[in-house]
Design an enzyme around this catalytic site. Structure first.
Site, PDB file in Angstrom:
ATOM      1  N   ASP A   1       0.832  -1.203   0.000  1.00  0.00           N
ATOM      2  CA  ASP A   1       0.000   0.000   0.000  1.00  0.00           C
ATOM      3  C   ASP A   1       0.861   1.245   0.000  1.00  0.00           C
ATOM      4  OD1 ASP A   1      -2.134  -1.604   0.048  1.00  0.00           O
ATOM      5  OD2 ASP A   1      -2.916  -0.947   2.006  1.00  0.00           O
ATOM      6  N   ALA A   2       1.973   1.192   0.751  1.00  0.00           N
ATOM      7  CA  ALA A   2       2.833   2.376   0.865  1.00  0.00           C
ATOM      8  C   ALA A   2       3.431   2.717  -0.499  1.00  0.00           C
ATOM      9  CB  ALA A   2       3.943   2.115   1.875  1.00  0.00           C
TER      10      ALA A   2
ATOM     11  N   ASP B   1       0.730   4.198  -2.657  1.00  0.00           N
ATOM     12  CA  ASP B   1       0.465   5.592  -2.297  1.00  0.00           C
ATOM     13  C   ASP B   1       1.587   6.500  -2.757  1.00  0.00           C
ATOM     14  OD1 ASP B   1      -1.197   4.752   0.817  1.00  0.00           O
ATOM     15  OD2 ASP B   1      -1.946   5.004  -1.233  1.00  0.00           O
TER      16      ASP B   1
ATOM     17  N   SER C   1     -20.566  17.129  14.785  1.00  0.00           N
ATOM     18  CA  SER C   1     -21.958  17.383  14.430  1.00  0.00           C
ATOM     19  C   SER C   1     -22.360  18.739  15.013  1.00  0.00           C
ATOM     20  CB  SER C   1     -22.856  16.258  14.910  1.00  0.00           C
ATOM     21  OG  SER C   1     -22.620  16.016  16.251  1.00  0.00           O
ATOM     22  N   LEU C   2     -23.620  19.072  14.889  1.00  0.00           N
ATOM     23  CA  LEU C   2     -24.075  20.391  15.330  1.00  0.00           C
ATOM     24  C   LEU C   2     -25.101  20.244  16.438  1.00  0.00           C
ATOM     25  CD1 LEU C   2     -24.698  21.945  11.806  1.00  0.00           C
ATOM     26  CD2 LEU C   2     -22.929  22.661  13.419  1.00  0.00           C
TER      27      LEU C   2
ATOM     28  N   GLU D   1     -27.480  29.416   6.486  1.00  0.00           N
ATOM     29  CA  GLU D   1     -27.508  28.665   5.230  1.00  0.00           C
ATOM     30  C   GLU D   1     -28.311  27.394   5.422  1.00  0.00           C
ATOM     31  OE1 GLU D   1     -23.339  28.234   6.241  1.00  0.00           O
ATOM     32  OE2 GLU D   1     -23.346  26.282   5.227  1.00  0.00           O
TER      33      GLU D   1
ATOM     34  N   LYS E   1     -29.501  23.643   5.860  1.00  0.00           N
ATOM     35  CA  LYS E   1     -28.860  22.410   6.321  1.00  0.00           C
ATOM     36  C   LYS E   1     -29.278  21.323   5.337  1.00  0.00           C
ATOM     37  CE  LYS E   1     -28.079  19.625  10.409  1.00  0.00           C
ATOM     38  NZ  LYS E   1     -28.335  18.279   9.912  1.00  0.00           N
TER      39      LYS E   1
ATOM     40  N   ASP F   1     -29.818  17.836   3.670  1.00  0.00           N
ATOM     41  CA  ASP F   1     -30.061  16.511   4.237  1.00  0.00           C
ATOM     42  C   ASP F   1     -29.393  15.454   3.367  1.00  0.00           C
ATOM     43  OD1 ASP F   1     -30.961  14.623   5.937  1.00  0.00           O
ATOM     44  OD2 ASP F   1     -33.075  14.810   5.418  1.00  0.00           O
TER      45      ASP F   1
ATOM     46  N   ARG G   1     -17.773  10.896   6.876  1.00  0.00           N
ATOM     47  CA  ARG G   1     -17.588  11.343   8.248  1.00  0.00           C
ATOM     48  C   ARG G   1     -17.219  10.183   9.181  1.00  0.00           C
ATOM     49  NH1 ARG G   1     -21.558  12.344  12.470  1.00  0.00           N
ATOM     50  NH2 ARG G   1     -20.584  13.713  13.969  1.00  0.00           N
TER      51      ARG G   1
ATOM     52  N   GLU H   1     -21.620  18.590   1.731  1.00  0.00           N
ATOM     53  CA  GLU H   1     -22.652  17.558   1.780  1.00  0.00           C
ATOM     54  C   GLU H   1     -22.902  16.966   0.403  1.00  0.00           C
ATOM     55  OE1 GLU H   1     -23.505  17.409   4.891  1.00  0.00           O
ATOM     56  OE2 GLU H   1     -25.407  16.319   5.046  1.00  0.00           O
TER      57      GLU H   1
ATOM     58  N   TYR I   1     -19.405  23.658   2.255  1.00  0.00           N
ATOM     59  CA  TYR I   1     -19.773  24.647   3.260  1.00  0.00           C
ATOM     60  C   TYR I   1     -18.769  24.777   4.408  1.00  0.00           C
ATOM     61  CZ  TYR I   1     -21.703  20.346   5.296  1.00  0.00           C
ATOM     62  OH  TYR I   1     -21.861  19.067   5.759  1.00  0.00           O
TER      63      TYR I   1
ATOM     64  N   LYS J   1     -23.773  30.205  11.778  1.00  0.00           N
ATOM     65  CA  LYS J   1     -22.372  30.153  12.200  1.00  0.00           C
ATOM     66  C   LYS J   1     -21.879  31.561  12.497  1.00  0.00           C
ATOM     67  CE  LYS J   1     -21.743  26.241   9.110  1.00  0.00           C
ATOM     68  NZ  LYS J   1     -21.342  25.787   7.778  1.00  0.00           N
TER      69      LYS J   1
ATOM     70  N   LYS K   1     -33.640  23.472  13.379  1.00  0.00           N
ATOM     71  CA  LYS K   1     -34.385  22.438  12.647  1.00  0.00           C
ATOM     72  C   LYS K   1     -35.785  22.922  12.279  1.00  0.00           C
ATOM     73  CE  LYS K   1     -31.522  18.899  12.727  1.00  0.00           C
ATOM     74  NZ  LYS K   1     -31.883  17.604  13.258  1.00  0.00           N
TER      75      LYS K   1
ATOM     76  N   CYS L   1     -39.533  -5.304  37.911  1.00  0.00           N
ATOM     77  CA  CYS L   1     -38.837  -5.262  36.625  1.00  0.00           C
ATOM     78  C   CYS L   1     -39.402  -6.373  35.734  1.00  0.00           C
ATOM     79  CB  CYS L   1     -37.336  -5.475  36.832  1.00  0.00           C
ATOM     80  SG  CYS L   1     -36.442  -5.738  35.287  1.00  0.00           S
TER      81      CYS L   1
ATOM     82  N   CYS M   1     -36.304  -9.112  35.093  1.00  0.00           N
ATOM     83  CA  CYS M   1     -35.711  -9.985  36.108  1.00  0.00           C
ATOM     84  C   CYS M   1     -36.591 -10.146  37.343  1.00  0.00           C
ATOM     85  CB  CYS M   1     -34.323  -9.479  36.502  1.00  0.00           C
ATOM     86  SG  CYS M   1     -34.371  -7.991  37.506  1.00  0.00           S
TER      87      CYS M   1
ATOM     88  N   CYS N   1     -35.165  -0.611  38.021  1.00  0.00           N
ATOM     89  CA  CYS N   1     -35.022  -2.002  38.438  1.00  0.00           C
ATOM     90  C   CYS N   1     -33.880  -2.056  39.449  1.00  0.00           C
ATOM     91  CB  CYS N   1     -34.692  -2.867  37.224  1.00  0.00           C
ATOM     92  SG  CYS N   1     -33.905  -4.429  37.635  1.00  0.00           S
TER      93      CYS N   1
ATOM     94  N   CYS O   1     -29.639  -8.288  36.552  1.00  0.00           N
ATOM     95  CA  CYS O   1     -30.734  -8.127  35.597  1.00  0.00           C
ATOM     96  C   CYS O   1     -30.185  -8.250  34.176  1.00  0.00           C
ATOM     97  CB  CYS O   1     -31.419  -6.776  35.787  1.00  0.00           C
ATOM     98  SG  CYS O   1     -32.648  -6.431  34.519  1.00  0.00           S
TER      99      CYS O   1
END
Ligand code: IVH
Length: 706
Positions: A43-44, A47, A92-93, A126, A128, A130, A149, A184, A236, A300, A324, A426, A429, A444, A450
Site C-alpha cells: 500500500d505504501a 500511495d 456534528s451540530l 444557510e 442544512k 439533508d 464522516r 454535503e 460549506y 455560524k 431544525k 422489573c 428480572c 429495576c 438483571c
C-alpha cells in the site's frame, strides 16, 4: 528505492516518460489487487506512486494523461473502504427547535465572549442539506482523497467514488497547498425519482428517501456504480488547511465558490438573531420548491477569530447551531405499551404503534418517557395533553423532528383499552422497581443480575462514542448475549481465543462469513488500546456522560491515578472524595455515582476483568506549546472582567491546566477577579500563588493556539 529527481528539475520528456511508467505500474497493481485479489506492491508503494503522479501532474499540467491514475474511475477501485483518519475531527451540530433557542444561542455566545447586547455580532445562515458529509483533501491543487464522516474521527475512503461527482473538481488552482474542503453529498428530488423508477424496473430495491439513496450510492465498492448515480455536492466548511481561506465564514464560502465548488445560493450574512430568524422563515417558504431535501438552517458566527475563541464542546462547536424545521406529524393507533429496561435500570415505557410514515420514515414506536407522562402529568405535576392519559387502543397524533425518537402529541380519540398500570417489578428480572422520592423514573433494583441491564450496558460499551467496535453493534450484542458468548465487556476481548480461530463458529451463523468474522476480531483487537475518556464513558456509570468522562480523564491523567482515587474516596469522605468534588464540572451526585460504582463488588470485578485486556491511553494532552500552566491546577474566583468564566476555563483546559472549583493545598494558581472573597483568603492562607485576571492573561499569552 532509488530516489527520483525533484520534479522542478525535470524536462518535459523525462516527466512524460515517468507519467507513462506510473500509469502502467498502477494499472497493473489495480488488476492484481482488485481482479486477482493478489496485491503485487505494498500500500505504501502504491500511495507513493499516486503522490509522485500528482506532483508530476501539478508541475506539468499539460502532460496529464487520459489514462492517468488521478482520473481513474470504474471497477479498478483501490481502496473503496479503507480508513482515513480526519486530522481535524468532523463534528456534528447542536440543535435549536424554536426562535427562543436561537436567541439563547446568541446570548450564550455573547456571554462566552463577553460581548454586550449592543455590540454587533454577525452570523451566516444557510440551509442544512439533508445528505451525508464528505471531506475532500487537495494537495497542491490535486484531489488526493475523499472520506466520509464515519465516527467523526475516522471515515471511509471513497476517493474514486467522489471523483465521479460532477460538482467535485479533480484539480483546482489558487487554493492553499494543503486544503481539505468539506460539504454535503446529496441527491435532487428529480434524480431520486428517476433512480427509484430505474431500480423498480430492474426489480431492485427502491430507496426510502434521497438521503439514503445518496449514502447508498456514494458508499459503493465499485465506483462505476457511483458514476451512474446522479450525486451532487455543496461545499460549506473546511478541515485541515495550510492557510485560512479568509477572515470570515462568509468570505471563506465565497472563496470556495471562486475555487470552483458549488456553494448554496441561500447562504446569507445576517447581523442579528432577528435577521437570522427572518432568513430561516424565508428558506422555510422555499423548502418545497428547492428540488432537494433540507432539514433546517445552520447558523455560524461569521468572524473566524471569534470561532477560534469559542472552540468546541465535546462533539459540537460552540459557534454554530442547526435550527431544525418543525416536526412532522401523523396519526396512528397505540397497539401495545411495552416497558424497556435501560442500562441504569430505568424502566422506560414505549408505545408500539400501527406503522405510519412521518416525514419519509416509517414509525412503529414512540417514547412514553415515564409513568407520569402516560398519566398526563409533567415533571412539575402539571397536566399535559389536558390531563388525558394514554391507553392501548387510543388514536394518537405523533410527531418527530430530525433524528429525535417520535413522541405522542395528543390523544385524538379514546380507544377501549383499560387505564395502563405501571409495573412495580422489573419485567425482565422480577426485582422490585423502585421510584425514589422526587424522581420521575422507576428503576429495576437488580443491577448486574438483571439481564436487560447487562445487555444495555454492553450495547453502551460498544457504542460509537465509547469502544465503537466495527461489526459489533446493538443487534450483534443481543445475538451474542442470547447465545451465551458474551455477558460482560471482558468477554468481548476473549471471544477469539475462546473459539480458537473463532471464525468457524461465527460463520455458521446467518450473515457471517470468514471475512466478516476476521474483520470483527480485527476491530476488537484494535480497541485493546483505548483512550481513558472512552473507557470511562464506556463503563456506563450513571450520570457520567461523554464530557464528564473527558473532564475526569484530563484531571486524573491515567487509569491507575483515577482508579486509586475512586477507591480512596470510599464512604464519601476524605481527601480523595474532596478532590473529586472539587473538579469543575463534577457535582456531588455524579461523584457519589462514581464512587458507589467502584465500591459495588460486582461492578468492580467486571471492571477489573476488563482492564486486564486493555492498554489504557492517557488522554491526549492538548497542544500546550510549552504552556507554563500545563498540568497545573487552577481556580478562578470573583468576577472576571476581561474574558468570561467559560472562556477562561476553556482556554486553561486547552493549555493543559486542570480547572478546579475549590481551593486546596493542591491548587497551583488562583486567579482572582473583582470582589474575590473566601477562596482568595483561603488561597493566601495556604500560600497558593494568586494572580489578577490580567496577570493570568499575561502568563498564558503566546501559548495559545491562535
Ligand atoms: S457545518 C463543525 N453546514 O449537518 C460543524 N453542516 O448535524 C460542521 N450539514 O455533519 C458542519 N448542511 O453533515 C454544516 N450547511 C451546513 C450543513 C451541515 C448539512 C450536516 C453535516 C453535519 C451535520 C451536523
Amino acid at each position: 528505492m532509488k530516489t527520483k529527481p525533484d520534479v522542478s528539475e525535470m524536462t518535459e520528456a523525462q516527466a512524460s516518460a515517468e507519467l507513462e511508467q506510473i500509469a502502467q505500474a498502477m494499472a497493473a497493481a489495480d488488476i492484481a489487487y482488485h481482479q486477482n485479489d493478489a496485491p503485487e506492491i505494498s500500500d505504501a508503494k502504491y500511495d507513493a506512486l499516486k503522490q509522485r503522479n500528482a506532483a508530476l501532474e501539478t508541475a506539468f499540467p499539460d502532460l496529464v494523461r487520459d489514462d492517468s491514475p488521478s482520473k481513474k474511475i470504474g471497477a479498478a477501485v483501490r481502496s473503496g473502504f479503507g480508513k482515513i483518519k480526519h486530522i481535524v475531527p468532523m463534528l456534528s451540530l447542536g440543535n435549536a427547535f424554536s426562535d427562543a433557542d436561537v436567541i439563547e444561542f446568541d446570548k450564550r455566545i455573547r456571554k462566552f465572549l463577553s460581548i454586550s447586547d449592543d455590540q454587533p455580532l454577525a452570523y451566516t445562515a444557510e440551509p442544512k442539506i439533508d445528505g451525508l458529509s464528505l471531506a475532500l483533501r487537495y494537495e497542491n491543487g490535486v484531489l488526493v482523497s475523499a472520506a466520509t464522516r464515519g465516527d467523526g474521527e475516522t471515515g471511509e475512503e471513497v476517493s474514486q467514488n467522489a471523483k465521479t461527482i460532477a460538482d467535485i473538481p479533480h484539480k483546482i488552482s489558487g487554493a492553499p497547498d494543503i486544503f481539505e474542503v468539506r460539504g454535503e453529498v446529496y441527491m435532487s428530488h428529480k434524480d431520486f425519482e428517476a433512480l427509484n423508477a430505474a431500480q423498480s424496473a430492474k426489480g431492485d430495491k427502491e430507496f426510502a428517501n434521497p438521503r439514503n439513496a445518496a449514502a447508498g450510492s456514494l458508499r459503493q465498492l465499485d465506483s462505476s456504480i457511483t458514476a451512474k448515480r446522479p450525486l451532487a455536492f455543496f461545499a460549506y466548511a473546511w478541515g485541515d488547511i495550510s492557510e485560512p481561506l479568509a477572515n470570515t465564514q462568509m468570505g471563506s464560502i465565497k472563496r470556495l465558490g471562486k475555487l470552483g465548488f458549488s456553494i448554496n445560493p441561500l447562504t446569507k450574512l445576517c447581523q442579528s438573531p432577528d435577521e437570522i430568524i427572518e432568513h430561516y422563515k424565508n428558506i422555510e417558504v422555499q423548502r418545497a420548491t428547492l428540488g432537494y431535501d433540507i432539514d433546517g438552517v445552520v447558523y455560524k458566527v461569521n468572524d473566524l477569530a471569534l470561532q477560534a475563541r469559542l472552540g468546541f464542546r465535546s462533539n459540537t462547536p460552540r459557534w454554530a447551531i442547526a435550527h431544525k424545521f418543525p416536526a412532522e406529524t401523523a396519526t396512528t393507533i397505540v397497539e401495545a405499551i411495552e416497558i424497556q429496561v435501560g442500562r441504569t435500570g430505568a424502566l422506560s415505557p414505549v408505545a408500539h404503534l400501527a406503522p405510519v410514515t412521518v416525514g419519509g420514515v416509517v414509525v412503529a414506536r414512540a417514547t412514553l418517557h415515564n409513568e407520569d407522562y402516560i398519566k398526563g402529568v409533567d415533571s412539575n405535576g402539571q397536566p399535559i395533553r389536558k390531563g388525558g392519559d394514554i391507553r392501548v387502543g387510543d388514536l394518537v397524533e405523533i410527531y418527530r423532528a430530525g433524528d429525535v425518537i417520535p413522541k405522542i402529541r395528543e390523544v385524538i380519540k379514546r380507544g377501549d383499552g383499560p387505564v395502563f398500570q405501571f409495573p412495580e417489578k422489573c419485567p425482565i428480572c422480577g426485582s422490585d422497581a423502585i421510584r425514589e422520592e422526587g424522581e420521575a423514573v422507576a428503576r429495576c433494583s437488580g443491577g448486574f443480575s438483571c439481564a436487560a441491564q447487562r445487555i444495555e450496558k454492553l450495547k453502551h460499551f460498544v457504542s460509537r462514542n465509547a469502544f465503537d467496535i466495527d461489526g459489533l453493534g446493538a443487534k450483534q450484542v443481543e445475538v451474542f448475549t442470547q447465545d451465551g458468548w458474551i455477558s460482560e465487556p471482558a468477554d468481548i476481548f476473549t471471544l477469539q481465543e475462546r473459539f480458537g480461530s473463532g471464525v468457524q463458529q461465527l460463520r455458521n451463523r446467518e450473515g457471517w462469513g470468514d471475512k466478516s468474522a476476521q474483520k470483527l476480531f480485527d476491530a476488537i483487537n484494535e480497541r485493546r488500546n483505548i483512550p481513558l475518556n472512552r473507557l470511562l464513558f464506556g463503563l456506563g456509570i450513571r450520570h457520567v456522560g461523554e464530557s464528564s468522562a473527558m473532564t475526569l480523564a484530563r484531571f486524573y491523567g491515567d487509569w491507575p491515578g483515577f482508579e486509586t482515587a475512586m477507591m480512596a474516596a470510599q464512604n464519601h469522605k476524605g481527601e480523595a472524595w474532596e478532590t473529586l468534588n472539587s473538579i469543575d464540572g463534577i457535582g456531588t451526585v455524579m461523584a457519589a455515582a462514581l464512587v458507589d460504582f467502584f465500591h459495588e463488588p460486582r461492578a468492580k470485578a467486571i471492571v477489573d476483568r476488563l482492564v486486564t485486556h486493555l492498554e489504557i491511553e492517557p488522554v491526549a494532552v492538548p497542544k500546550t506549546n510549552g504552556s507554563p500552566v500545563a498540568g497545573k491546577t487552577v481556580v478562578f474566583t470573583g468576577t472576571l472582567e476581561l474574558v468570561s468564566r467559560a472562556e477562561a476555563k476553556a482556554t486553561a483546559e486547552s493549555l493543559g491546566a486542570k480547572v478546579s472549583g475549590s481551593v486546596s493545598a493542591k491548587t497551583d494558581i488562583l486567579v482572582a477577579g473583582a470582589k474575590a472573597g473566601s477562596k482568595l483568603k483561603k488561597a493566601q492562607s495556604l500560600g497558593v500563588k494568586t494572580l489578577t485576571e490580567q496577570e493570568w492573561l499575561d502568563l498564558i499569552a503566546g501559548s495559545s493556539d491562535s
